[in-house]
Enzyme design. Structure first.
Site, PDB file in Angstrom:
ATOM      1  CG  ASP A 272     -22.944 -26.015   8.591  1.00 28.84           C
ATOM      2  OD1 ASP A 272     -23.300 -24.640   8.658  1.00 28.84           O
ATOM      3  OD2 ASP A 272     -22.009 -26.131   9.374  1.00 28.84           O
ATOM      4  CE  LYS A 294     -18.814 -21.704   8.377  1.00 24.89           C
ATOM      5  NZ  LYS A 294     -19.560 -21.880   9.425  1.00 24.89           N
ATOM      6  CG  ASP A 327     -19.624 -33.835  18.119  1.00 28.04           C
ATOM      7  OD1 ASP A 327     -20.411 -34.495  18.727  1.00 28.04           O
ATOM      8  OD2 ASP A 327     -19.130 -32.734  18.301  1.00 28.04           O
ATOM      9  CG  MET A 407     -12.213 -28.850   6.832  1.00 26.74           C
ATOM     10  SD  MET A 407     -12.292 -27.286   7.646  1.00 26.74           S
ATOM     11  CE  MET A 407     -11.909 -27.756   9.375  1.00 26.74           C
TER      12      MET A 407
HETATM   13  N1  SAH Z   1     -18.255 -31.258  12.478  1.00 29.72           N
HETATM   14  C1  SAH Z   1     -17.777 -32.059  11.512  1.00 29.72           C
HETATM   15  C2  SAH Z   1     -16.622 -31.426  10.648  1.00 29.72           C
HETATM   16  C3  SAH Z   1     -16.854 -30.414   9.701  1.00 29.72           C
HETATM   17  S1  SAH Z   1     -15.515 -29.853   9.081  1.00 29.72           S
HETATM   18  C4  SAH Z   1     -17.574 -33.493  11.933  1.00 29.72           C
HETATM   19  O1  SAH Z   1     -17.515 -33.865  13.162  1.00 29.72           O
HETATM   20  O2  SAH Z   1     -17.285 -34.369  11.077  1.00 29.72           O
HETATM   21  C5  SAH Z   1     -15.591 -30.438   7.450  1.00 29.72           C
HETATM   22  C6  SAH Z   1     -14.677 -31.609   7.245  1.00 29.72           C
HETATM   23  O3  SAH Z   1     -15.275 -32.764   7.846  1.00 29.72           O
HETATM   24  C7  SAH Z   1     -14.569 -32.209   5.541  1.00 29.72           C
HETATM   25  O4  SAH Z   1     -13.705 -31.245   4.922  1.00 29.72           O
HETATM   26  C8  SAH Z   1     -14.172 -33.567   5.743  1.00 29.72           C
HETATM   27  O5  SAH Z   1     -12.621 -33.524   6.114  1.00 29.72           O
HETATM   28  C9  SAH Z   1     -14.741 -34.092   6.920  1.00 29.72           C
HETATM   29  N2  SAH Z   1     -16.141 -34.539   6.488  1.00 29.72           N
HETATM   30  C10 SAH Z   1     -17.441 -34.286   6.654  1.00 29.72           C
HETATM   31  N3  SAH Z   1     -18.159 -35.082   6.448  1.00 29.72           N
HETATM   32  C11 SAH Z   1     -17.310 -36.154   5.705  1.00 29.72           C
HETATM   33  C12 SAH Z   1     -17.587 -37.304   5.059  1.00 29.72           C
HETATM   34  N4  SAH Z   1     -19.111 -37.812   4.832  1.00 29.72           N
HETATM   35  N5  SAH Z   1     -16.662 -37.945   4.499  1.00 29.72           N
HETATM   36  C13 SAH Z   1     -15.648 -37.651   4.684  1.00 29.72           C
HETATM   37  N6  SAH Z   1     -15.198 -36.320   5.589  1.00 29.72           N
HETATM   38  C14 SAH Z   1     -16.000 -36.042   5.984  1.00 29.72           C
END
Ligand code: SAH
Length: 493
Positions: A272, A294, A327, A407
C-alpha cells in the site's frame, strides 16, 4: 598543538592490515565435533564456568564441572540441565578420557595448569578469555538442532560475534530445527521419486519455504506430512501463497520478526501507499514490487483489481507478501482479499502488525485503558459516517470508552458533531498524532471542541490518528502542541 597530535599518532599502530584482493586465511578452522555421550570437562566453579556449561548444554555431551567450591547459581542450574558437578579440588585425573577440556577457573595460574595437563593427555583445551592458551575457540551459536550456525571471530570480537548471532537468529524461523528433522525423513523418497536437478531442488526449496514449512510453523506436523507428500506427488512444483502482512505504523523496527522473514522470502511484494520505502526495502532485494496505491485521492488500483492481482500471482505459483500498513485486519480491506483468495483456492496466512492507534498512544505515552476511567477501546473510522444517524460507537464514548479514529482528518468536524450530539462533553480530551512512530511525527492535544479545526489544517499531510476520551488526560503533553493554537493565531491575525 600539532606536535602533540603527531606524537599521539606515532603511538598508534602504524601497520594496519593490508587490504588486498586475497582473502586472509583463518587461523582456526570451524568444524562440528561429535560430542554426543562423550565427556566434556569444565574446570572452575564461577561465572565463567557457568557460561561455558550453558553453551555446552545445548549439545548432548556428558558435561561435568570440577570445582572445590562451586557457586550457588551453578549448583542450582546444573541438575536440571544434565550437568554433573564434581566437588573436589582439580586434579589431572578429572580430565582423563575427556573429549574437550575447558579451563574456567578465573585464575591464570590454575588455568595454565589445566592447559598443561590437557596437552600432555592430548586433549584439546580452551582457556576462557585467554586466547593465547586455547587450542580451539567456542563460537557464538544459533541453535535450531539439528541445524546450527556457529559464528567465530578467532577471539577478536565476542561482542561482534553476539551481534551477528542476534541477526542470524531473527532470520531463522524458531521451528527450523523441526523442519530440518522432518526433511531427513523425506530425503530417500525425494531421491527415489524426483529426478536430480531442477525438480529435486524445487522440491526442497518448496519444502523449506512453502506449505510444509508453514504447517510446521503452525505446529501441525500431520499437516506438514500431508503437504510434503502432496509436494512429492506434484513433482516439487511450487504452489502460490499469499501472506497478508502488517507492516506496522511506519518505523522499520516496529515490523515483526515474522513479517521480516516473510519479506526476505517473498517473490513479489504488493504494498500500500502508506508503507514507507524503508520497510519495503527490508524485503528480498530481487523481489518484484507492485504498488497497489490507495491513498486518499489517488487510488491507483481498485480493490477488485488488487484482489484479481493477488489471485493471478498466486495461481502463477508465486510467493506473495501483501504488505499493509499497521495491522492488516484493521481498516485494511483484508476481508475482501481473503475472500477472493479463498474463492480461488489459494492458500494464505495473516501476520499481525502494530496498528496505528497503538503507535500513536505510545508516542503520546497515552494509556488507552485507564483503571477506573476507561475500560474499553473502540477502533472506528471517520469515513463511513452515513446520513444523520448517530454511529453506534458514539454511545460507547459516552460510557467512557477510549475512541481511536482512523482516517479521521477530513471528517474531524463531522466526528466531533456526532459525539457532541450524543452528549459527550465538549471538554473531553483529544489527542492527535500525525505520522505516528516516525521521526517526523507531530503531536497535538486539545478538547472535543477543538477537534473540527483539524479538518482545515493543510500543514498535516501525513496519516493522522485521533484519540478521544477521558483516558487521554493521562497522556504526556510535554511534546505536543495545542490543537487550537493555530485557529487562535489565525483569528488574531
Ligand atoms: N491497517 C492500518 C490502518 C489503515 S487505514 C492500521 O492498522 O494502522 C489508514 C489510516 O490509519 C490513516 O488514515 C490513519 O488514520 C491511520 N494511520 C496509519 N498509519 C499511521 C501513522 N503512522 N500515524 C497516524 N495514523 C496512521
Amino acid at each position: 598543538m600539532f606536535a602533540g597530535l603527531a606524537a599521539s599518532m606515532r603511538s598508534m599502530p602504524t601497520t594496519l592490515p593490508e587490504l588486498s584482493s586475497v582473502t586472509p586465511k583463518l587461523t582456526a578452522f570451524p568444524v562440528f565435533m561429535r560430542v554426543e555421550g562423550r565427556r566434556v570437562v569444565i574446570v572452575g566453579g564461577g561465572d565463567e564456568a557457568l557460561a561455558k556449561a550453558r553453551l555446552l548444554a545445548q549439545s548432548a555431551a556428558a558435561i561435568s564441572v570440577v570445582a572445590a567450591r562451586p557457586e550457588r547459581e551453578l549448583v542450582a542450574w546444573a541438575p536440571a540441565n544434565g550437568v554433573a558437578i564434581v566437588e573436589a579440588s582439580y586434579e589431572p585425573r578429572h580430565i582423563e578420557g575427556a573429549a574437550l577440556v575447558f579451563a574456567a577457573t578465573g585464575e591464570e595460574e590454575a588455568d595454565r595448569a589445566v592447559v598443561r595437563d590437557a596437552r600432555r593427555l592430548d586433549i584439546p583445551v580452551n582457556a576462557v578469555d585467554r586466547p593465547e592458551l586455547c587450542d580451539f575457540f567456542t563460537p557464538a551459536l544459533v541453535n535450531r538442532a539439528p541445524v546450527a550456525v556457529a559464528i567465530g571471530t578467532e577471539g577478536a570480537g565476542p561482542v561482534l560475534a553476539q551481534m551477528i548471532r542476534a541477526r542470524i537468529d531473527q532470520m531463522l524461523s524458531p521451528s527450523l530445527g523441526i523442519l530440518a528433522s522432518l526433511a531427513n525423513q523425506y530425503r530417500a523418497a525425494a531421491e527415489r521419486l524426483l529426478p536430480k536437478g531442477a525438480a529435486r531442488r524445487g522440491f526442497w526449496k518448496e519444502f523449506f519455504t512453502g506449505a510444509p514449512a508453514r504447517a510446521v510453523e503452525a505446529g501441525d506436523r500431520e499437516d506438514a506430512r500431508r503437504a510434503a507428500a502432496a509436494l512429492l506427488r506434484d513433482g516439487g512444483r511450487a504452489a502460490g501463497h499469499v501472506a497478508l502482512v502488517g507492516a506496522g505504523p511506519g518505523a522499520e523496527d516496529l515490523l515483526t520478526l515474522r513479517a521480516h522473514r516473510l519479506l526476505m522470502e517473498a517473490d513479489v511484494i504488493v504494498h500500500d501507499a502508506l508503507v514507507p520505502e524503508a520497510v519495503i526495502s527490508l524485503g528480498r532485494r530481487d523481489a518484484e514490487r507492485i504498488a497497489a496505491g490507495k491513498r486518499k485521492g489517488c487510488h491507483s488500483k481498485t480493490q477488485a483489481e488488487i484482489n484479481e492481482l493477488l489471485v493471478a500471482l498466486g495461481r502463477a505459483g508465486r510467493r506473495i507478501v501483501r504488505l499493509k500498513s499497521g495491522d492488516p485486519l484493521v481498516f485494511g480491506r483484508a476481508g475482501e482479499e481473503m475472500q477472493a483468495l479463498r474463492d480461488a483456492g489459494i492458500s494464505y496466512e495473516v501476520v499481525p502488525g502494530v496498528t496505528a492507534a497503538f503507535a500513536a498512544a505510545a508516542d503520546f505515552e497515552l494509556p488507552l485503558t485507564l483503571r477506573g476511567v476507561a475500560s474499553s477501546l473502540v477502533f472506528t473510522t471517520g469515513h463511513d459516517l452515513k446520513g444523520a444517524a448517530l454511529p453506534d460507537w458514539a454511545k460507547l464514548a459516552i460510557d467512557g470508552a477510549t475512541v481511536a479514529v482512523y482516517m479521521g482528518r477530513s471528517t474531524a468536524a463531522e466526528v466531533a458533531a456526532r459525539l457532541a450530539a450524543a452528549g459527550l462533553s465538549p471538554d473531553t480530551a483529544v489527542a492527535v498524532v500525525e505520522n505516528a512512530s516516525l521521526g517526523r511525527r507531530r503531536l497535538f492535544h486539545g478538547t472535543l471542541a477543538d477537534l473540527p479545526s483539524l479538518q482545515d489544517r493543510a500543514d498535516l499531510d501525513g496519516p493522522v490518528m485521533t484519540i478521544i476520551g477521558d483516558a487521554v488526560a493521562g497522556a504526556n503533553f510535554e511534546r505536543s502542541e495545542p490543537l487550537a493554537a493555530r485557529i487562535g493565531a489565525e483569528a488574531a491575525a
